[in-house]
Design a protein around this motif. Sequence first.
Motif, PDB file in Angstrom:
ATOM      1  N   PHE A  46       0.766  -1.504  -0.014  1.00  0.00           N
ATOM      2  CA  PHE A  46       0.129   0.275   0.021  1.00  0.00           C
ATOM      3  C   PHE A  46       0.876   1.236   0.038  1.00  0.00           C
ATOM      4  CE2 PHE A  46      -1.724   3.601   2.502  1.00  0.00           C
ATOM      5  CZ  PHE A  46      -2.902   3.209   1.834  1.00  0.00           C
ATOM      6  N   GLU A  48      -0.529   5.034  -1.094  1.00  0.00           N
ATOM      7  CA  GLU A  48      -1.528   6.585  -0.307  1.00  0.00           C
ATOM      8  C   GLU A  48      -2.783   6.156  -1.230  1.00  0.00           C
ATOM      9  OE1 GLU A  48      -0.367   9.732  -3.335  1.00  0.00           O
ATOM     10  OE2 GLU A  48       0.653   9.070  -4.158  1.00  0.00           O
ATOM     11  N   VAL A  49      -3.899   6.969  -0.614  1.00  0.00           N
ATOM     12  CA  VAL A  49      -5.127   7.243  -0.721  1.00  0.00           C
ATOM     13  C   VAL A  49      -5.439   8.557  -1.650  1.00  0.00           C
ATOM     14  CG1 VAL A  49      -7.397   7.574   0.252  1.00  0.00           C
ATOM     15  CG2 VAL A  49      -6.087   5.202   1.624  1.00  0.00           C
ATOM     16  N   ARG A  50      -5.946   8.812  -2.629  1.00  0.00           N
ATOM     17  CA  ARG A  50      -5.768   9.694  -3.682  1.00  0.00           C
ATOM     18  C   ARG A  50      -7.281   9.785  -3.792  1.00  0.00           C
ATOM     19  NH1 ARG A  50      -6.572   8.673  -8.511  1.00  0.00           N
ATOM     20  NH2 ARG A  50      -5.079   7.648  -9.354  1.00  0.00           N
ATOM     21  N   TYR A  52     -10.809  10.075  -6.457  1.00  0.00           N
ATOM     22  CA  TYR A  52     -10.721   9.019  -7.625  1.00  0.00           C
ATOM     23  C   TYR A  52     -10.714   9.910  -8.877  1.00  0.00           C
ATOM     24  CZ  TYR A  52     -13.140   5.424 -11.063  1.00  0.00           C
ATOM     25  OH  TYR A  52     -13.739   5.078 -11.113  1.00  0.00           O
ATOM     26  N   SER A  60     -10.575  -0.769  -6.295  1.00  0.00           N
ATOM     27  CA  SER A  60      -9.420  -0.291  -5.176  1.00  0.00           C
ATOM     28  C   SER A  60     -10.117   0.818  -4.219  1.00  0.00           C
ATOM     29  CB  SER A  60      -7.900   0.250  -5.713  1.00  0.00           C
ATOM     30  OG  SER A  60      -7.651  -0.942  -6.284  1.00  0.00           O
ATOM     31  N   ASP A  62     -11.682   2.994  -1.956  1.00  0.00           N
ATOM     32  CA  ASP A  62     -11.285   3.265  -0.842  1.00  0.00           C
ATOM     33  C   ASP A  62     -13.190   3.914  -0.172  1.00  0.00           C
ATOM     34  OD1 ASP A  62     -11.151   3.802   2.151  1.00  0.00           O
ATOM     35  OD2 ASP A  62      -9.218   3.932   2.048  1.00  0.00           O
ATOM     36  N   VAL A  65     -12.499   6.223   3.617  1.00  0.00           N
ATOM     37  CA  VAL A  65     -12.341   7.937   3.249  1.00  0.00           C
ATOM     38  C   VAL A  65     -12.807   8.314   2.481  1.00  0.00           C
ATOM     39  CG1 VAL A  65     -10.175   9.160   2.165  1.00  0.00           C
ATOM     40  CG2 VAL A  65     -10.151   7.121   3.560  1.00  0.00           C
ATOM     41  N   THR A  66     -13.958   7.331   1.643  1.00  0.00           N
ATOM     42  CA  THR A  66     -15.279   7.911   0.764  1.00  0.00           C
ATOM     43  C   THR A  66     -16.089   8.445   1.762  1.00  0.00           C
ATOM     44  OG1 THR A  66     -14.472   6.523  -1.575  1.00  0.00           O
ATOM     45  CG2 THR A  66     -16.995   7.375  -0.998  1.00  0.00           C
ATOM     46  N   HIS A  73     -12.222   7.945  -3.194  1.00  0.00           N
ATOM     47  CA  HIS A  73     -11.054   8.386  -3.182  1.00  0.00           C
ATOM     48  C   HIS A  73     -10.496   6.105  -3.408  1.00  0.00           C
ATOM     49  CE1 HIS A  73     -11.413  11.715  -1.505  1.00  0.00           C
ATOM     50  NE2 HIS A  73      -9.851  12.156  -1.292  1.00  0.00           N
ATOM     51  N   THR A  74      -9.930   6.580  -4.146  1.00  0.00           N
ATOM     52  CA  THR A  74      -8.751   5.022  -3.984  1.00  0.00           C
ATOM     53  C   THR A  74      -7.090   5.067  -3.517  1.00  0.00           C
ATOM     54  OG1 THR A  74      -8.656   3.965  -5.772  1.00  0.00           O
ATOM     55  CG2 THR A  74      -8.140   6.092  -6.154  1.00  0.00           C
ATOM     56  N   LYS A  75      -7.520   3.344  -3.188  1.00  0.00           N
ATOM     57  CA  LYS A  75      -5.746   3.434  -2.573  1.00  0.00           C
ATOM     58  C   LYS A  75      -5.186   3.147  -3.331  1.00  0.00           C
ATOM     59  CE  LYS A  75      -7.830   0.686   1.330  1.00  0.00           C
ATOM     60  NZ  LYS A  75      -8.490  -0.417   2.139  1.00  0.00           N
TER      61      LYS A  75
END
Length: 298
Positions: A46, A48-50, A52, A60, A62, A65-66, A73-75
Amino acid sequence: MKPVDLDELLVLRGAAHRLTLRSSGPARALLLGSHRSAHRGRGLEFEEVRQYVHGDDPRSIDWRVTARRGRPHTKLYREERERPVWLLVDLNPAMYFGSRLQLKSSLAMRAAALLAWIGARGGDRIGAVVTNGTVTRCIPPRSREAGVLPILNTLIELQPTSPAPPLHTLRAALETLTPLVHPGSLSLVLSDFATADERDDTLLARLTAHSECRLFWIVDPLEYEGLPAGRFRGGYPGAIRALNGRDVHQQWLTAWQQREQSVTALAQRLMLSVTRLTTTRPVEQALAEWLTKPDVAA
Protein backbone atom coordinates in the motif's frame (compact mmCIF):
# COMPACT_ATOMS: atom_id res chain seq x y z
CA MET A 1 37.61 -23.34 17.66
CA LYS A 2 34.06 -24.48 18.36
CA PRO A 3 31.40 -25.16 15.70
CA VAL A 4 29.00 -22.39 14.75
CA ASP A 5 25.60 -22.58 16.45
CA LEU A 6 22.22 -21.32 15.31
CA ASP A 7 22.04 -18.50 17.86
CA GLU A 8 25.19 -16.98 16.40
CA LEU A 9 23.74 -16.94 12.89
CA LEU A 10 20.48 -15.44 14.16
CA VAL A 11 22.34 -12.59 15.86
CA LEU A 12 23.85 -11.59 12.51
CA ARG A 13 20.45 -10.22 11.57
CA GLY A 14 21.36 -7.08 13.49
CA ALA A 15 24.55 -6.62 11.49
CA ALA A 16 22.48 -6.55 8.27
CA HIS A 17 20.91 -3.24 9.27
CA ARG A 18 21.32 -0.55 6.55
CA LEU A 19 23.33 -2.85 4.27
CA THR A 20 22.14 -3.80 0.78
CA LEU A 21 23.07 -6.26 -1.93
CA ARG A 22 24.01 -3.92 -4.76
CA SER A 23 23.37 -4.87 -8.37
CA SER A 24 26.23 -4.34 -10.79
CA GLY A 25 25.32 -6.79 -13.51
CA PRO A 26 24.18 -6.37 -17.11
CA ALA A 27 21.17 -4.32 -18.03
CA ARG A 28 19.06 -7.43 -18.73
CA ALA A 29 19.58 -8.71 -15.21
CA LEU A 30 18.80 -5.35 -13.68
CA LEU A 31 15.60 -4.95 -15.67
CA LEU A 32 14.32 -8.39 -14.77
CA GLY A 33 15.48 -8.33 -11.19
CA SER A 34 14.59 -4.86 -9.95
CA HIS A 35 13.15 -4.64 -6.46
CA ARG A 36 10.29 -2.30 -7.21
CA SER A 37 8.88 -0.63 -10.28
CA ALA A 38 7.54 2.90 -10.32
CA HIS A 39 4.49 1.46 -12.05
CA ARG A 40 1.37 1.77 -9.94
CA GLY A 41 -1.07 -1.06 -10.01
CA ARG A 42 -2.79 -3.64 -7.89
CA GLY A 43 0.36 -4.82 -6.13
CA LEU A 44 1.48 -5.93 -2.69
CA GLU A 45 2.49 -2.75 -0.89
CA PHE A 46 0.00 0.00 0.00
CA GLU A 47 1.30 3.46 -0.92
CA GLU A 48 -1.39 6.17 -0.48
CA VAL A 49 -5.02 7.23 -0.89
CA ARG A 50 -6.01 9.89 -3.39
CA GLN A 51 -9.22 11.18 -5.00
CA TYR A 52 -10.73 8.79 -7.54
CA VAL A 53 -10.19 9.70 -11.20
CA HIS A 54 -11.69 8.19 -14.33
CA GLY A 55 -9.88 4.98 -15.23
CA ASP A 56 -9.04 3.90 -11.68
CA ASP A 57 -9.94 0.35 -10.73
CA PRO A 58 -13.27 0.49 -8.83
CA ARG A 59 -12.10 -2.45 -6.72
CA SER A 60 -9.48 -0.16 -5.16
CA ILE A 61 -11.96 2.42 -3.86
CA ASP A 62 -11.43 3.14 -0.16
CA TRP A 63 -15.01 3.24 1.06
CA ARG A 64 -14.18 4.51 4.54
CA VAL A 65 -12.30 7.55 3.23
CA THR A 66 -14.98 8.05 0.57
CA ALA A 67 -17.71 8.13 3.22
CA ARG A 68 -15.72 10.46 5.47
CA ARG A 69 -14.80 12.98 2.76
CA GLY A 70 -17.93 12.75 0.66
CA ARG A 71 -15.99 12.11 -2.56
CA PRO A 72 -14.71 8.82 -4.05
CA HIS A 73 -11.12 8.01 -3.07
CA THR A 74 -9.01 5.12 -4.25
CA LYS A 75 -6.10 3.20 -2.77
CA LEU A 76 -2.83 3.18 -4.66
CA TYR A 77 -0.35 0.32 -4.44
CA ARG A 78 3.28 0.07 -5.38
CA GLU A 79 4.07 -3.14 -7.19
CA GLU A 80 6.90 -5.18 -5.70
CA ARG A 81 9.21 -7.34 -7.76
CA GLU A 82 11.31 -9.59 -5.60
CA ARG A 83 14.69 -10.58 -6.97
CA PRO A 84 15.73 -14.19 -6.37
CA VAL A 85 19.07 -14.33 -4.57
CA TRP A 86 20.83 -17.71 -4.52
CA LEU A 87 23.58 -18.57 -2.05
CA LEU A 88 25.94 -21.37 -3.04
CA VAL A 89 27.76 -22.44 0.12
CA ASP A 90 30.67 -24.86 -0.27
CA LEU A 91 31.34 -26.56 3.07
CA ASN A 92 34.10 -28.84 1.86
CA PRO A 93 35.37 -30.95 4.80
CA ALA A 94 38.87 -29.64 4.01
CA MET A 95 37.57 -26.20 5.05
CA TYR A 96 37.57 -27.42 8.65
CA PHE A 97 40.78 -25.46 8.98
CA GLY A 98 41.81 -22.13 10.45
CA SER A 99 44.90 -20.67 12.02
CA ARG A 100 43.50 -17.43 13.44
CA LEU A 101 40.08 -16.16 14.45
CA GLN A 102 37.84 -18.84 12.93
CA LEU A 103 37.65 -21.91 10.72
CA LYS A 104 37.23 -21.38 6.99
CA SER A 105 33.98 -23.35 7.10
CA SER A 106 32.73 -21.14 9.94
CA LEU A 107 33.55 -18.00 8.00
CA ALA A 108 31.67 -19.32 4.96
CA MET A 109 28.63 -20.02 7.15
CA ARG A 110 28.71 -16.62 8.81
CA ALA A 111 29.11 -14.83 5.49
CA ALA A 112 26.22 -16.78 3.97
CA ALA A 113 23.99 -16.00 6.96
CA LEU A 114 24.79 -12.29 6.87
CA LEU A 115 24.22 -12.09 3.10
CA ALA A 116 20.90 -13.90 3.55
CA TRP A 117 19.76 -11.44 6.22
CA ILE A 118 20.80 -8.48 4.09
CA GLY A 119 18.91 -9.78 1.08
CA ALA A 120 15.80 -10.55 3.10
CA ARG A 121 15.77 -7.08 4.67
CA GLY A 122 16.03 -5.62 1.17
CA GLY A 123 12.97 -7.48 -0.07
CA ASP A 124 14.75 -10.21 -2.02
CA ARG A 125 13.69 -13.86 -2.08
CA ILE A 126 16.53 -15.91 -0.60
CA GLY A 127 17.39 -19.47 -1.60
CA ALA A 128 20.48 -21.61 -1.20
CA VAL A 129 22.37 -24.67 -2.31
CA VAL A 130 24.56 -26.00 0.52
CA THR A 131 26.90 -28.96 0.19
CA ASN A 132 29.46 -30.75 2.35
CA GLY A 133 30.47 -33.36 -0.21
CA THR A 134 28.24 -36.06 1.25
CA VAL A 135 24.93 -34.17 1.19
CA THR A 136 23.85 -31.40 -1.19
CA ARG A 137 20.68 -29.62 -0.16
CA CYS A 138 18.59 -27.07 -2.06
CA ILE A 139 16.37 -24.51 -0.29
CA PRO A 140 14.05 -22.74 -2.79
CA PRO A 141 13.93 -18.92 -2.65
CA ARG A 142 11.43 -17.47 -0.19
CA SER A 143 10.79 -14.02 1.22
CA ARG A 144 11.84 -12.57 4.57
CA GLU A 145 12.52 -14.80 7.56
CA ALA A 146 10.71 -17.67 5.88
CA GLY A 147 13.57 -17.78 3.40
CA VAL A 148 16.45 -17.26 5.82
CA LEU A 149 15.69 -19.65 8.68
CA PRO A 150 15.75 -22.90 6.64
CA ILE A 151 19.11 -21.82 5.20
CA LEU A 152 20.57 -21.23 8.64
CA ASN A 153 19.37 -24.62 9.86
CA THR A 154 20.89 -26.31 6.82
CA LEU A 155 24.23 -24.57 7.35
CA ILE A 156 24.33 -25.82 10.94
CA GLU A 157 23.37 -29.34 9.92
CA LEU A 158 25.92 -29.66 7.09
CA GLN A 159 28.92 -27.89 8.62
CA PRO A 160 32.04 -30.09 8.80
CA THR A 161 32.96 -31.29 12.28
CA SER A 162 36.44 -32.68 11.65
CA PRO A 163 39.18 -32.30 9.01
CA ALA A 164 39.11 -34.60 5.98
CA PRO A 165 40.57 -34.80 2.46
CA PRO A 166 39.12 -32.25 0.00
CA LEU A 167 36.13 -33.29 -2.12
CA HIS A 168 34.66 -31.84 -5.33
CA THR A 169 31.91 -30.11 -3.39
CA LEU A 170 31.83 -27.00 -5.59
CA ARG A 171 30.99 -29.09 -8.63
CA ALA A 172 28.09 -30.83 -6.89
CA ALA A 173 26.64 -27.50 -5.79
CA LEU A 174 27.00 -25.90 -9.23
CA GLU A 175 25.36 -28.87 -10.93
CA THR A 176 22.40 -28.47 -8.57
CA LEU A 177 22.13 -24.68 -8.77
CA THR A 178 22.71 -23.90 -12.45
CA PRO A 179 19.43 -25.35 -13.80
CA LEU A 180 17.43 -23.47 -11.14
CA VAL A 181 18.68 -19.94 -11.82
CA HIS A 182 16.56 -17.65 -13.98
CA PRO A 183 17.45 -14.31 -15.64
CA GLY A 184 17.44 -11.47 -13.13
CA SER A 185 18.71 -13.59 -10.26
CA LEU A 186 21.76 -12.84 -8.16
CA SER A 187 24.05 -15.79 -7.38
CA LEU A 188 26.58 -15.50 -4.54
CA VAL A 189 29.18 -18.28 -4.51
CA LEU A 190 31.10 -18.89 -1.26
CA SER A 191 34.00 -21.34 -1.48
CA ASP A 192 37.74 -21.70 -1.00
CA PHE A 193 37.93 -22.93 -4.65
CA ALA A 194 40.58 -25.45 -3.60
CA THR A 195 39.22 -28.15 -5.91
CA ALA A 196 37.99 -25.92 -8.77
CA ASP A 197 38.82 -27.31 -12.20
CA GLU A 198 37.80 -26.94 -15.87
CA ARG A 199 34.44 -28.60 -15.29
CA ASP A 200 33.62 -26.09 -12.54
CA ASP A 201 34.71 -23.33 -14.95
CA THR A 202 32.12 -24.55 -17.48
CA LEU A 203 29.37 -24.73 -14.87
CA LEU A 204 30.16 -21.22 -13.61
CA ALA A 205 30.06 -19.94 -17.19
CA ARG A 206 26.56 -21.38 -17.57
CA LEU A 207 25.55 -19.81 -14.26
CA THR A 208 26.81 -16.34 -15.22
CA ALA A 209 25.05 -16.56 -18.59
CA HIS A 210 21.71 -16.48 -16.78
CA SER A 211 22.33 -14.31 -13.73
CA GLU A 212 24.55 -11.80 -12.03
CA CYS A 213 27.19 -13.73 -10.10
CA ARG A 214 29.78 -12.84 -7.46
CA LEU A 215 32.50 -14.95 -5.92
CA PHE A 216 33.52 -14.92 -2.25
CA TRP A 217 36.88 -16.60 -1.78
CA ILE A 218 37.42 -17.98 1.73
CA VAL A 219 41.11 -17.98 2.74
CA ASP A 220 43.33 -18.36 5.80
CA PRO A 221 46.68 -16.53 6.34
CA LEU A 222 48.55 -19.78 6.81
CA GLU A 223 47.69 -20.66 3.21
CA TYR A 224 49.27 -17.56 1.67
CA GLU A 225 52.01 -16.92 4.25
CA GLY A 226 53.23 -20.50 4.60
CA LEU A 227 54.50 -22.29 7.68
CA PRO A 228 57.00 -20.40 9.82
CA ALA A 229 60.35 -21.98 10.72
CA GLY A 230 59.98 -24.88 13.11
CA ARG A 231 58.59 -28.40 13.29
CA PHE A 232 54.87 -29.08 13.00
CA ARG A 233 52.42 -31.94 12.63
CA GLY A 234 49.71 -31.49 10.04
CA GLY A 235 47.16 -33.27 7.92
CA TYR A 236 43.91 -35.02 8.70
CA PRO A 237 43.02 -38.22 10.61
CA GLY A 238 44.84 -41.14 9.03
CA ALA A 239 47.29 -38.90 7.17
CA ILE A 240 49.19 -36.91 9.82
CA ARG A 241 52.82 -36.18 9.03
CA ALA A 242 55.68 -34.14 10.43
CA LEU A 243 56.59 -30.92 8.63
CA ASN A 244 59.62 -28.67 8.84
CA GLY A 245 58.45 -25.14 8.15
CA ARG A 246 61.73 -24.00 6.62
CA ASP A 247 61.99 -27.00 4.30
CA VAL A 248 58.47 -26.74 2.87
CA HIS A 249 58.09 -22.96 2.90
CA GLN A 250 58.91 -22.28 -0.74
CA GLN A 251 56.94 -25.27 -1.98
CA TRP A 252 54.00 -24.10 0.10
CA LEU A 253 54.13 -20.57 -1.36
CA THR A 254 54.45 -21.90 -4.91
CA ALA A 255 51.32 -24.02 -4.45
CA TRP A 256 49.44 -21.00 -3.13
CA GLN A 257 50.56 -18.79 -6.02
CA GLN A 258 49.29 -21.38 -8.50
CA ARG A 259 45.93 -21.47 -6.75
CA GLU A 260 45.72 -17.69 -6.62
CA GLN A 261 46.49 -17.45 -10.34
CA SER A 262 43.85 -20.09 -11.05
CA VAL A 263 41.09 -18.25 -9.17
CA THR A 264 42.09 -14.89 -10.65
CA ALA A 265 42.16 -16.30 -14.19
CA LEU A 266 38.74 -17.89 -13.65
CA ALA A 267 37.26 -14.57 -12.55
CA GLN A 268 38.83 -12.71 -15.45
CA ARG A 269 37.58 -15.22 -18.03
CA LEU A 270 34.04 -14.94 -16.75
CA MET A 271 34.29 -11.20 -15.94
CA LEU A 272 33.38 -11.76 -12.31
CA SER A 273 34.37 -9.83 -9.21
CA VAL A 274 36.05 -11.73 -6.39
CA THR A 275 35.85 -10.73 -2.75
CA ARG A 276 38.49 -12.38 -0.58
CA LEU A 277 37.29 -13.13 2.94
CA THR A 278 40.00 -14.03 5.42
CA THR A 279 39.63 -15.85 8.71
CA THR A 280 41.46 -13.00 10.49
CA ARG A 281 38.48 -10.63 10.26
CA PRO A 282 34.95 -10.89 11.71
CA VAL A 283 32.50 -11.40 8.88
CA GLU A 284 30.63 -8.17 9.69
CA GLN A 285 33.78 -6.15 8.96
CA ALA A 286 34.75 -8.00 5.81
CA LEU A 287 31.32 -7.92 4.18
CA ALA A 288 30.40 -4.43 5.36
CA GLU A 289 33.50 -3.15 3.57
CA TRP A 290 32.53 -4.95 0.37
CA LEU A 291 28.91 -3.86 0.54
CA THR A 292 29.72 -0.16 0.95
CA LYS A 293 32.44 0.26 -1.66
CA PRO A 294 32.45 -0.22 -5.45
CA ASP A 295 33.22 -3.69 -6.77
CA VAL A 296 36.81 -4.22 -7.91
CA ALA A 297 37.23 -6.83 -10.62
CA ALA A 298 39.81 -9.49 -9.91
